[in-house]
Write an enzyme that holds these catalytic residues in place. Structure first.
Site, PDB file in Angstrom:
ATOM      1  CE  LYS A 193      -7.454   3.330   6.960  1.00  0.00           C
ATOM      2  NZ  LYS A 193      -6.464   4.332   6.688  1.00  0.00           N
ATOM      3  CB  ALA A 194      -7.499   1.877  15.107  1.00  0.00           C
ATOM      4  CE1 TYR A 197      -3.600   2.601   0.796  1.00  0.00           C
ATOM      5  CE2 TYR A 197      -2.444   3.029   2.862  1.00  0.00           C
ATOM      6  CZ  TYR A 197      -3.426   3.359   1.951  1.00  0.00           C
ATOM      7  OH  TYR A 197      -4.236   4.451   2.186  1.00  0.00           O
ATOM      8  CE  LYS A 210     -11.981  -5.586  17.495  1.00  0.00           C
ATOM      9  NZ  LYS A 210     -10.547  -5.849  17.712  1.00  0.00           N
ATOM     10  CG  ASN A 266      -4.652   6.460  11.430  1.00  0.00           C
ATOM     11  OD1 ASN A 266      -5.036   5.427  10.893  1.00  0.00           O
ATOM     12  ND2 ASN A 266      -3.467   6.579  11.994  1.00  0.00           N
ATOM     13  CD  GLN A 314      -0.797  -1.124  19.022  1.00  0.00           C
ATOM     14  OE1 GLN A 314      -0.387  -1.360  20.143  1.00  0.00           O
ATOM     15  NE2 GLN A 314      -1.648  -1.924  18.404  1.00  0.00           N
TER      16      GLN A 314
HETATM   17  P1  NAD Z   1     -12.870   3.981   1.228  1.00  0.00           P
HETATM   18  O1  NAD Z   1     -12.452   2.566   1.028  1.00  0.00           O
HETATM   19  O2  NAD Z   1     -14.053   4.247   2.084  1.00  0.00           O
HETATM   20  O3  NAD Z   1     -13.091   4.691  -0.197  1.00  0.00           O
HETATM   21  C1  NAD Z   1     -12.365   4.348  -1.344  1.00  0.00           C
HETATM   22  C2  NAD Z   1     -13.357   4.137  -2.463  1.00  0.00           C
HETATM   23  O4  NAD Z   1     -12.641   3.836  -3.664  1.00  0.00           O
HETATM   24  C3  NAD Z   1     -14.299   2.948  -2.214  1.00  0.00           C
HETATM   25  O5  NAD Z   1     -15.655   3.348  -2.231  1.00  0.00           O
HETATM   26  C4  NAD Z   1     -13.985   1.988  -3.340  1.00  0.00           C
HETATM   27  O6  NAD Z   1     -15.108   1.281  -3.808  1.00  0.00           O
HETATM   28  C5  NAD Z   1     -13.418   2.927  -4.399  1.00  0.00           C
HETATM   29  N1  NAD Z   1     -12.615   2.187  -5.365  1.00  0.00           N
HETATM   30  C6  NAD Z   1     -11.727   1.205  -5.101  1.00  0.00           C
HETATM   31  N2  NAD Z   1     -11.236   0.722  -6.248  1.00  0.00           N
HETATM   32  C7  NAD Z   1     -11.819   1.436  -7.253  1.00  0.00           C
HETATM   33  C8  NAD Z   1     -11.722   1.378  -8.662  1.00  0.00           C
HETATM   34  N3  NAD Z   1     -10.937   0.477  -9.265  1.00  0.00           N
HETATM   35  N4  NAD Z   1     -12.461   2.237  -9.394  1.00  0.00           N
HETATM   36  C9  NAD Z   1     -13.291   3.131  -8.794  1.00  0.00           C
HETATM   37  N5  NAD Z   1     -13.427   3.215  -7.458  1.00  0.00           N
HETATM   38  C10 NAD Z   1     -12.700   2.382  -6.697  1.00  0.00           C
HETATM   39  O7  NAD Z   1     -11.580   4.746   1.775  1.00  0.00           O
HETATM   40  P2  NAD Z   1     -11.448   6.204   2.391  1.00  0.00           P
HETATM   41  O8  NAD Z   1     -11.151   6.047   3.815  1.00  0.00           O
HETATM   42  O9  NAD Z   1     -12.584   7.062   1.958  1.00  0.00           O
HETATM   43  O10 NAD Z   1     -10.103   6.671   1.669  1.00  0.00           O
HETATM   44  C11 NAD Z   1     -10.111   7.526   0.528  1.00  0.00           C
HETATM   45  C12 NAD Z   1      -8.685   7.742   0.055  1.00  0.00           C
HETATM   46  O11 NAD Z   1      -7.904   8.277   1.125  1.00  0.00           O
HETATM   47  C13 NAD Z   1      -7.962   6.461  -0.392  1.00  0.00           C
HETATM   48  O12 NAD Z   1      -7.144   6.758  -1.497  1.00  0.00           O
HETATM   49  C14 NAD Z   1      -7.093   6.107   0.796  1.00  0.00           C
HETATM   50  O13 NAD Z   1      -5.942   5.395   0.435  1.00  0.00           O
HETATM   51  C15 NAD Z   1      -6.757   7.485   1.345  1.00  0.00           C
HETATM   52  N6  NAD Z   1      -6.438   7.441   2.779  1.00  0.00           N
HETATM   53  C16 NAD Z   1      -7.417   7.253   3.693  1.00  0.00           C
HETATM   54  C17 NAD Z   1      -7.081   7.226   5.040  1.00  0.00           C
HETATM   55  C18 NAD Z   1      -8.122   7.035   6.123  1.00  0.00           C
HETATM   56  O14 NAD Z   1      -7.774   7.062   7.288  1.00  0.00           O
HETATM   57  N7  NAD Z   1      -9.397   6.865   5.796  1.00  0.00           N
HETATM   58  C19 NAD Z   1      -5.751   7.374   5.443  1.00  0.00           C
HETATM   59  C20 NAD Z   1      -4.788   7.543   4.470  1.00  0.00           C
HETATM   60  C21 NAD Z   1      -5.130   7.605   3.136  1.00  0.00           C
END
Ligand code: NAD
Length: 324
Positions: free
Chosen positions: A194-195, A151, A202, A180, A222
């Protein structure tokens, strides 16, 4: 330029909140996600909602360039990801999201002005995060590179792609490293949670079942910092609309241990649980927090919604979902 924004990953947690926020600002929004519309966390009728696997550059007879056509801003939040349990056990799946960013950048350079990419604190080098009393991570700590396997490497590579599309093609790219993010309308079960959401679920399940026990991954010492979704959305707007183009942290500097996070959730629930520690469960790095010096200097504020306040809203939302 038009006032159309395209939000990719709009069926997910952060994407759903961003769509609402852009509509409130009076923007037109095209919302895209791989999931069937019925599975989107928030489906807003005022947006144009489209189901598309963005790893694939065509759908029926339409290309991604056509999907993005007319947009001033593109937000890439689409990614196959989850909490530490998911990303440690699905590295190749996480890395396949590189295709999403590749397809979007390639088309965005011809069609749009600004491109926002959601990166992560998982890009930071492991040796800077080996102590629970970690020094908060500043942007330069991503190099020399040794990010989270799978990732984190995908995100670091995609950050670089944004930079080079800016340098080579003049596309205005913006990159936030989220630390986060939590809040209502996110994943709280099924293995990708996530946490904060996992702990709330829980604690709620223990309360509803009367079985006053909780399983904690690792020894609970942690540390992490958690940023509430409202601060995250405000930060996305600040970064996208601003002039700074290199990656910038978007997170809270309020660092807590997982044991402290559990205590806050217990206090909200009004119960005390027996803690069982699963020492062989995935835990990620030992300590992580966000250094907001750069963010503050650029935008004049920083995420500051207290964990206690944000977690209470998250807890209440998950409680209502589980009690339905
Ligand atoms: P999430 O999983 O709720 O949302 C991501 C969305 O992307 C999902 O609805 C999923 O269906 C969609 N998706 C996945 N593959 C796809 C594809 N091939 N085509 C189209 N859509 C697709 O996650 P989130 O928490 O909303 O995170 C959003 C972004 O922020 C992500 O890029 C994630 O890596 C980044 N991020 C989130 C966090 C966090 O704490 N939530 C932390 C760091 C980075």
């Amino acid at each position: 330029m038009s006032d159309l924004s395209v939000v990719c990953g709009a069926g997910g947690f952060i994407g759903g909140h961003l769509v609402r926020s852009l509509l409130e600002q009076g923007k037109a929004v095209r919302a895209v996600d791989i999931k069937p519309l019925a599975e989107w966390y928030q489906l807003v009728d005022d947006a144009e909602n489209i189901c598309w696997d963005l790893r694939i550059p065509e759908r029926h007879d339409e290309s991604i360039a056509e999907l993005l056509w007319g947009a001033s801003n593109i937000y890439n939040l689409a990614c196959s990801m989850g909490g530490i349990g998911y990303i440690e056990n699905n590295k190749s799946d996480c890395m396949m999201s590189v295709l999403i960013n590749t397809n979007l950048l390639d088309s965005a350079q011809k069609t749009c002005n600004r491109y926002f990419f959601s990166s992560t604190a998982c890009v930071y080098a492991a040796d800077k995060q080996s102590d629970p009393n970690v020094t908060a991570l500043k942007e330069s700590d991503a190099y020399p590179a040794m990010p989270e396997d799978g990732y984190g490497w995908e995100k670091l590579f995609s950050e670089r792609m944004c930079r080079h599309f800016r340098e080579d093609h003049g596309l205005q790219t913006r990159v936030a490293r989220f630390h986060n993010i939590y809040g209502p309308h996110g994943t709280y079960d099924g293995g990708r949670e996530k946490a904060p959401a996992a702990i709330c679920r829980k604690v709620i399940q223990a309360k509803l079942s009367g079985k006053h026990e909780i399983e904690i991954w690792g020894d609970g010492e942690q540390t992490r910092s958690f940023a509430y979704i409202d601060d995250c959305i405000r930060g996305i707007h600040a970064i996208t609309d601003g002039d700074y183009a290199d990656p910038v942290n978007l997170g809270s500097s309020e660092m807590v241990s997982i044991n402290q996070l559990v205590s806050i959730a217990e206090e909200i629930a009004g119960i005390t649980l027996t803690r069982r520690y699963k020492l062989d469960a995935p835990q990620g790095v030992r300590g992580r927090s966000s250094d907001n010096t750069l963010f503050r200097s650029l935008y004049g504020w920083e995420p500051s919604i207290k964990l206690r306040d944000g977690l209470e809203k998250t807890y209440r939302w998950i409680y209502d979902e589980l009690a339905r």
